[in-house]
Design an enzyme around this catalytic site. Structure first.
Site, PDB file in Angstrom:
ATOM      1  N   MET A   1       0.859  -1.187   0.000  1.00  0.00           N
ATOM      2  CA  MET A   1       0.000   0.000   0.000  1.00  0.00           C
ATOM      3  C   MET A   1       0.894   1.235   0.000  1.00  0.00           C
ATOM      4  O   MET A   1       1.730   1.391   0.885  1.00  0.00           O
ATOM      5  CB  MET A   1      -0.876  -0.026   1.257  1.00  0.00           C
ATOM      6  N   HIS A   2       0.712   2.095  -1.006  1.00  0.00           N
ATOM      7  CA  HIS A   2       1.577   3.273  -1.069  1.00  0.00           C
ATOM      8  C   HIS A   2       0.913   4.498  -1.680  1.00  0.00           C
ATOM      9  O   HIS A   2       1.479   5.589  -1.649  1.00  0.00           O
ATOM     10  CB  HIS A   2       2.838   2.951  -1.889  1.00  0.00           C
ATOM     11  N   ARG A   3      -0.295   4.358  -2.249  1.00  0.00           N
ATOM     12  CA  ARG A   3      -0.944   5.491  -2.907  1.00  0.00           C
ATOM     13  C   ARG A   3      -1.204   6.598  -1.898  1.00  0.00           C
ATOM     14  O   ARG A   3      -1.695   6.340  -0.791  1.00  0.00           O
ATOM     15  CB  ARG A   3      -2.266   5.060  -3.534  1.00  0.00           C
ATOM     16  N   PRO A   4      -0.921   7.862  -2.257  1.00  0.00           N
ATOM     17  CA  PRO A   4      -1.198   8.968  -1.339  1.00  0.00           C
ATOM     18  C   PRO A   4      -2.630   8.973  -0.830  1.00  0.00           C
ATOM     19  O   PRO A   4      -2.887   9.296   0.333  1.00  0.00           O
ATOM     20  CB  PRO A   4      -0.883  10.208  -2.190  1.00  0.00           C
TER      21      PRO A   4
ATOM     22  N   ASP B   1      -2.681  -1.620  -3.603  1.00  0.00           N
ATOM     23  CA  ASP B   1      -3.141  -0.496  -4.430  1.00  0.00           C
ATOM     24  C   ASP B   1      -2.188  -0.276  -5.603  1.00  0.00           C
ATOM     25  O   ASP B   1      -2.231   0.749  -6.269  1.00  0.00           O
ATOM     26  CB  ASP B   1      -3.318   0.776  -3.602  1.00  0.00           C
TER      27      ASP B   1
END
Length: 377
Positions: free
Chosen positions: A214-217, A292
């Site tokens: 998970m890394h999406r802003p 994501d």
């Protein structure tokens, strides 16, 4: 016939490496070999991780590293442009190949187009429809000005046609990301060894496990959103142990917002970013994926592993229509229901899409050679 100059192959961030590695091999193996130079913009650069990725993917060392580093979208894009322009004057390439949708992709495209150097975009035409994603802007703008566009799925050509891109500029070649996966699968690391290398008990994986990235802003930058997702993931972990490969952005925000205690260490193995072969091993034996990431949606489809995508949309619809992917967004009930379905044996297994066969890069090399010859004649 010889080309006027080398092909400049641009990478900027981790996903680019997986896409460019098979292209470089295909250009070198083409008869005659297609001369090339590998340019690393340094958009994302971790020396240790980059070294490991280059070894895992059998990538040659970059011929040129622009060492741009991190920064805001504007600063990073501008700095890549500033440093890339002199390369075109020095090497006078026959074309520039860009892959994916990172800032380096758009930056190098803009420089090349304005200097009348042909641009080739690999992974063209993918659309999420979400203009709030910086990657979507990079994709749309790159495709508008690129000269040759290679697509991974047939729906991409429909997207391009709606945006006024002439059909003769587009070639359906398949998915180079899957080329890397298939060529590397036998060398994938054992998941138990990956956990043990970080001082964690491999027994956690014995009865099945899920892999989380998970890394999406939109998922990790807001404290309330991140907290809700972590609480949901902890509920999932009580049903199925999780291996959570923490992106630096995600780890930093968990620490900054004081959310570290939300994840039960007995049920969730927290790892730093993993090498390509480590992640491939973890995914290949996983019960499910929660992510994501666009690339992991594709890889889970190729591996036949059910994937729950923590987004409301995807630029890779074929992974939902034909593959193993289900969009669950950030909705707790949808996530838990998706997990229950997988655990009940009802998760999507899908099928491997057309031309995701490990030979996309070879098709690109063959077409590129003919296209460059036609331009030169």
């Amino acid at each position: 016939m010889s080309l006027n100059g080398p092909v400049l192959c641009v990478v900027g961030a981790r996903p680019n490496f997986m896409k460019m590695a098979p292209i470089l091999r295909a250009l070198a193996a083409h008869e005659p070999p297609i001369p090339m130079l590998l340019v690393h913009t340094g958009q994302h650069y971790d020396e240790q991780m980059s070294d490991q990725l280059f070894r895992d993917l059998k990538l040659p060392r970059p011929d040129i590293n622009l060492e741009v580093g991190s920064g805001s979208h504007a600063v990073q894009t501008a700095e890549v442009m500033r440093r890339f322009e002199p390369l075109l004057d020095e090497h006078r390439p026959s074309c520039v190949i860009v892959v994916g949708d990172v800032n380096s992709t758009l930056a190098c495209t803009l420089v090349a187009v304005k200097k009348h150097v042909p641009v080739v975009h690999v992974e063209a035409g993918l659309r999420s429809g979400d203009r709030l994603m910086p990657e979507e802007i990079n994709r749309v703008l790159t495709d508008q000005v690129a000269d040759r566009l290679y697509t991974t799925e047939r729906s991409a050509a429909d997207n391009l046609a709606r945006e006024g891109v002439a059909a003769e500029r587009v070639c359906f070649a398949g998915n180079v990301m899957i080329d890397s996966l298939l060529s590397s699968r036998e060398a994938a690391r054992d998941p138990g060894q990956t956990l043990a290398a970080h001082g964690l008990d491999p027994a956690l994986l014995a009865q099945g496990y899920g892999v989380v990235t998970m890394h999406r802003p939109s998922n990790v930058d807001d404290p309330a959103t991140l907290e809700a997702l972590l609480r949901t993931l902890d509920e999932v972990a009580q049903k199925l142990p999780l291996v959570f490969a923490l992106h630096p952005r995600t780890r930093g925000n968990i620490e900054r917002f004081g959310l570290g205690a939300l994840l039960d260490a007995r049920r969730t193995a927290l790892l730093p970013p993993q090498g390509y072969l480590e992640m491939l091993g973890l995914m290949g034996r996983a019960t499910l994926m929660l992510t994501d990431s666009g690339g992991l949606q594709e890889e889970s489809t190729a591996l036949g592993v059910p994937c729950l995508t923590l987004r409301e949309n995807t630029e890779r619809p074929i992974t939902v229509e034909q593959g193993t992917n289900t969009l669950v967004g950030r909705d707790r009930e949808a996530i838990l229901q998706g997990v229950e379905q997988v655990l009940a044996g009802q998760g999507k297994r899908g099928r491997v899409p057309e031309l995701w066969d490990g030979h996309a890069a070879e098709r690109i090399a063959a077409d590129l050679w003919q296209w460059l010859r036609n331009r030169a004649s």
